[in-house]
Design a protein around this motif. Sequence first.
Motif, PDB file in Angstrom:
ATOM      1  N   ARG A  52      46.337  35.235  37.819  1.00 13.12           N
ATOM      2  CA  ARG A  52      45.547  36.329  38.393  1.00 13.12           C
ATOM      3  C   ARG A  52      45.332  36.088  39.893  1.00 13.12           C
ATOM      4  N   LEU A 106      40.653  40.174  34.139  1.00 13.81           N
ATOM      5  CA  LEU A 106      39.707  40.520  35.211  1.00 13.81           C
ATOM      6  C   LEU A 106      39.481  42.036  35.258  1.00 13.81           C
ATOM      7  N   PHE A 129      33.298  41.440  38.121  1.00 15.46           N
ATOM      8  CA  PHE A 129      32.720  40.899  39.356  1.00 15.46           C
ATOM      9  C   PHE A 129      32.231  42.026  40.265  1.00 15.46           C
ATOM     10  N   GLU A 178      30.803  38.202  43.769  1.00 12.88           N
ATOM     11  CA  GLU A 178      31.841  37.903  44.760  1.00 12.88           C
ATOM     12  C   GLU A 178      31.199  37.550  46.109  1.00 12.88           C
ATOM     13  N   ASP A 179      31.813  36.626  46.811  1.00 15.35           N
ATOM     14  CA  ASP A 179      31.318  36.140  48.100  1.00 15.35           C
ATOM     15  C   ASP A 179      29.941  35.477  47.975  1.00 15.35           C
ATOM     16  N   ASN A 183      30.027  32.739  37.133  1.00 20.24           N
ATOM     17  CA  ASN A 183      30.978  32.072  38.017  1.00 20.24           C
ATOM     18  C   ASN A 183      30.565  32.277  39.473  1.00 20.24           C
TER      19      ASN A 183
HETATM   20  O1  KIV Z   1      37.429  34.747  45.049  1.00 20.91           O
HETATM   21  C1  KIV Z   1      36.775  35.520  44.333  1.00 20.91           C
HETATM   22  O2  KIV Z   1      35.643  35.919  44.646  1.00 20.91           O
HETATM   23  C2  KIV Z   1      37.396  35.994  43.097  1.00 20.91           C
HETATM   24  C3  KIV Z   1      36.494  36.704  42.135  1.00 20.91           C
HETATM   25  C4  KIV Z   1      37.156  37.880  41.507  1.00 20.91           C
HETATM   26  C5  KIV Z   1      36.018  35.711  41.120  1.00 20.91           C
HETATM   27  O3  KIV Z   1      38.553  35.747  42.862  1.00 20.91           O
END
Ligand code: KIV
Length: 540
Positions: free
Chosen positions: A13, A80, A106, A148-149, A174
């Motif tokens: 992914r 995802l 996310f 994210e971030d 995560n």
């Molecule tokens: O780097 C990132 O924020 C991602 C998210 C989709 C987990 O790959």
Amino acid sequence: MTDYVRIFDTTLRDGEQSPGATMTSAEKLEVARTLARLGVDVIEAGFPAASPDDLEAVRRIAQEVGNPTDGSKAPVICGLARTTRNDIDKAWEAVRGARFPRIHTFLATSEIHMKHKLKMDREQVVDRVIEMVSYARSFCDDVEFSPEDAGRSDPAFLYLVLGEAIKAGATTLNIPDTVGYTTPEEFGGLISGIIQHTPGIENCIVSVHCHNDLGLATANTLAGIQAGARQAEVTVNGIGERAGNTALEEVVMALQTRRPVFNLQTGIDTTQITRASKLVSNYTGITIQPNKAIVGANAFAHEAGIHQDGMLKNNQTYEIMRPESVGATQSKLVLGKHSGRHALKARLQSLGYALADQELDQVFERFKALADRKKMITDPDLEALISDELYQPREFFTLDGLQVTCGTMGMPTASVRLRDAEGVIHIQACVGTGPVDAAYKAIDAIVKAPNSLREFVVHAVTEGIDALGEVTVRIESKDGLHSLDAQSEVETPRTYGGYGADTDIVVASVKAYLSALNKMLVAMGVYTGIETPAIQGVAS
Ligand code: KIV
Ligand code: ZN
């Protein structure tokens, strides 16, 4: 707290999203099988909403790799999804056939992402997370949520969002450092803060997902683990967007080699690391830098005289782990011209390859041809032959003959004879700036699949003038096919990698180009009967 760290592999992914890493469905399936053999706990198999092909590839992985019939551990198969109903529906459709399915959704939480990318305020973000995590949970008991971030998000806001995601049913939280911005101390602190202040987190798995923009991905991941994270998101060879993701092999070997420091374990069979690394490199066309930790060609090489002297006295003087522990073989003389099929089979078995009879026949034929040209056949030579002979998509166009003239006296010219899937022979001759350029032009004149060459790398498998040469190429298609990036939502032209090995470097170059072109033709739907032979691995 448990001492087990789950390895969540996102090569298919986040890795595949990186420019140039496009793989065919058959290749993705083979990578997934390899990851399962490696013992990863979770395989993030793709982003199913990107295209029907992506969905189908994840579905096949879920069905085949997510349901082993040989008694081996079934990995979790994850898809995802952005926080939309359509993405979540597609992710569920793709992973539901696995014994252990997971939906990973996310939404960005940093001010810069919320303001400029999402155009949403904090309240809207929280509401969307609650709604979409609940929606994902209505299908699947295993739901992962990523802010994210997170590395650039306000920690207090993160505690709130994560707490709401947990209430809505998320089971894994995560924490991504999406842009590879944090330092190990900061990232470890962020994870500690999350564990301390997020309501309900004690019943969830905390995961870390780091990018390598400052070269700190592995250090940050380890800092996160030391702060209490028990899932690490990684890719083989560290491939991924920009500077890549955390490398699986680095985290796993750091935890294993420095066990007294970490007191933690993973379920990875480390002897499969080198094979997985080569497979991913061959399929993606993304070569590994020679000094790359664990899997680089020089990772276990000792050049300096003083080092060699120390190694001869005691290998622990300069070696903190044994090459065998990651499945890396020494360049030793193993077989020669008079070695038979049984000797080859036994050597391949000891390297971890259990080939079906027909596959062994194919490799034996190549081995004999190579032995006629090269006196000493080493383990790396055998691995290159396997990659060239078996880890290739079944070809649409195969090389039937090649003749080149080159040098300082005239125009480099190549005559190329290709056989197509129906067995029809096509012949073309062209001049070029060199023999490889001339051969590629002749192939283009036959195949007529417009593309541009993005990367061309030649590498000698072993030392010596008779060394087998490996060539890796990456081509960018002009076929109109694009890959959709889940995070940036940007579509980029697809690129395809190809690999070839031969003692003749022009032949290796032509094979690599044909292998990339064949993948492109498959993606264009010109030929759909492609299958990669399944190679059964045995632990060495
Ligand atoms: O780097 C990132 O924020 C991602 C998210 C989709 C987990 O790959
Ligand atoms: Zn990422």
